[in-house]
Design a protein around this motif. Structure first.
Motif, mmCIF file in Angstrom:
data_model
loop_
_atom_site.group_PDB
_atom_site.id
_atom_site.type_symbol
_atom_site.label_atom_id
_atom_site.label_comp_id
_atom_site.label_asym_id
_atom_site.label_seq_id
_atom_site.Cartn_x
_atom_site.Cartn_y
_atom_site.Cartn_z
ATOM 1 N N VAL A 33 0.861 -1.176 0.000
ATOM 2 C CA VAL A 33 0.000 0.000 0.000
ATOM 3 C C VAL A 33 0.900 1.229 0.000
ATOM 4 O O VAL A 33 1.892 1.272 0.735
ATOM 5 N N ALA A 34 0.571 2.214 -0.821
ATOM 6 C CA ALA A 34 1.396 3.421 -0.878
ATOM 7 C C ALA A 34 0.530 4.660 -0.725
ATOM 8 O O ALA A 34 -0.539 4.768 -1.331
ATOM 9 N N LYS A 35 1.007 5.582 0.079
ATOM 10 C CA LYS A 35 0.333 6.866 0.276
ATOM 11 C C LYS A 35 0.670 7.787 -0.889
ATOM 12 O O LYS A 35 1.821 7.870 -1.310
ATOM 13 N N ALA A 36 -0.347 8.477 -1.409
ATOM 14 C CA ALA A 36 -0.126 9.435 -2.499
ATOM 15 C C ALA A 36 -0.740 10.770 -2.136
ATOM 16 O O ALA A 36 -1.759 10.839 -1.441
ATOM 17 N N ASN A 37 -0.127 11.831 -2.625
ATOM 18 C CA ASN A 37 -0.643 13.182 -2.360
ATOM 19 C C ASN A 37 -1.304 13.812 -3.574
ATOM 20 O O ASN A 37 -1.855 14.906 -3.475
ATOM 21 N N SER A 38 -1.226 13.132 -4.729
ATOM 22 C CA SER A 38 -1.829 13.683 -5.949
ATOM 23 C C SER A 38 -2.296 12.546 -6.838
ATOM 24 O O SER A 38 -1.778 11.426 -6.757
ATOM 25 N N PRO A 39 -3.276 12.811 -7.716
ATOM 26 C CA PRO A 39 -3.743 11.777 -8.644
ATOM 27 C C PRO A 39 -2.632 11.265 -9.549
ATOM 28 O O PRO A 39 -2.584 10.072 -9.875
ATOM 29 N N GLU A 40 -1.716 12.167 -9.966
ATOM 30 C CA GLU A 40 -0.626 11.759 -10.859
ATOM 31 C C GLU A 40 0.304 10.763 -10.158
ATOM 32 O O GLU A 40 0.686 9.741 -10.732
ATOM 33 N N GLN A 41 0.637 11.080 -8.916
ATOM 34 C CA GLN A 41 1.475 10.170 -8.141
ATOM 35 C C GLN A 41 0.756 8.833 -7.941
ATOM 36 O O GLN A 41 1.357 7.761 -8.071
ATOM 37 N N GLY A 42 -0.539 8.918 -7.644
ATOM 38 C CA GLY A 42 -1.323 7.705 -7.433
ATOM 39 C C GLY A 42 -1.386 6.821 -8.661
ATOM 40 O O GLY A 42 -1.311 5.592 -8.561
#
Length: 226
Positions: A105-114
């Motif tokens: 599981v990875a935390k993302a701060n933006s849709p692009e990163q996600g």
């Protein structure tokens, strides 16, 4: 090495990044009796986590070889809590996946990163965005509104404030000591903040985003009535 002698039916967790989200997640899992391994580059953050697990390591880099030395590949689930440094987040997640961890599981701060994290095989969470959206779209229900299930016992939930706690500071409310519940965000007037300071005075209009054992969160919700 981590995980070699654990029970076959026990789920183990690796958490990379001891920021507010990562440390709250690690503390809650440890208090629920879960086996955890935590990594961070900050020696002080790692030192604080050693009261929860003997598997807390300072890492100078997050290369595949370094991660392997910690034994994180033996974890059943790994959560990468590095949202701010996009390149480090993506490379670390890729390294963990390549080590053969079954669920990452990875935390993302933006849709692009996600999107990138999804493409390399991770489950993506957007803690602040998802909490804000769910809080905004909250249905009128009970005092406790579940936001995210981490496992069969552990939830991230929203709690509507009441006069029971209003006017107290976060430190005086002592939710962690009394219920084993950690506050990871507070919503006030439609604004969500994750910078929860001990001297913050709780207000009647606040909603608390907490992480903890499901039953203890419900107990807290019941105690807030009145």
């Amino acid at each position: 090495m981590f995980g070699k002698q654990r029970q076959e039916d026990a789920t183990s967790y690796g958490i990379i990044g001891m920021g507010r989200f990562g440390s709250a997640l690690a503390c809650t899992l440890a208090e629920a009796g879960k086996e955890i391994l935590v990594l961070d580059q900050d020696e002080e953050k790692v030192r604080r986590m050693r009261s929860y697990t003997e598997h807390a390591y300072v890492v100078r880099d997050l290369q595949k070889e370094t991660l392997q030395e910690t034994g994180i590949q033996n974890c059943d689930q790994v959560i990468v809590c590095i949202g701010d440094k996009v390149d480090v987040s993506i490379l670390t997640t890729l390294n963990v996946i390549n080590l053969g961890v079954p669920h990452v599981v990875a935390k993302a701060n933006s849709p692009e990163q996600g999107e990138i994290l999804k493409k390399i095989g991770a489950e993506v969470v957007y803690p602040e965005r998802d909490m804000a959206i769910r809080l905004a779209k909250r249905l009128i229900s009970g005092r406790v509104f579940n936001l995210f299930e981490l496992d069969e016992r552990t939830d991230i939930s929203e709690l509507k404030m009441s006069g029971v706690l209003a006017g107290q500071t976060v430190e005086k409310a002592s939710l962690r000591q009394r219920y084993g519940v950690n506050i990871i965000a507070i919503s006030h007037s439609g604004q969500l903040t994750t910078d929860v300071r001990p001297d913050y005075v709780l207000k009647q209009e606040d909603s608390l985003v907490v992480i903890g054992d499901r039953q203890k969160i419900r107990q807290l919700g019941d105690d807030l009535v009145g």
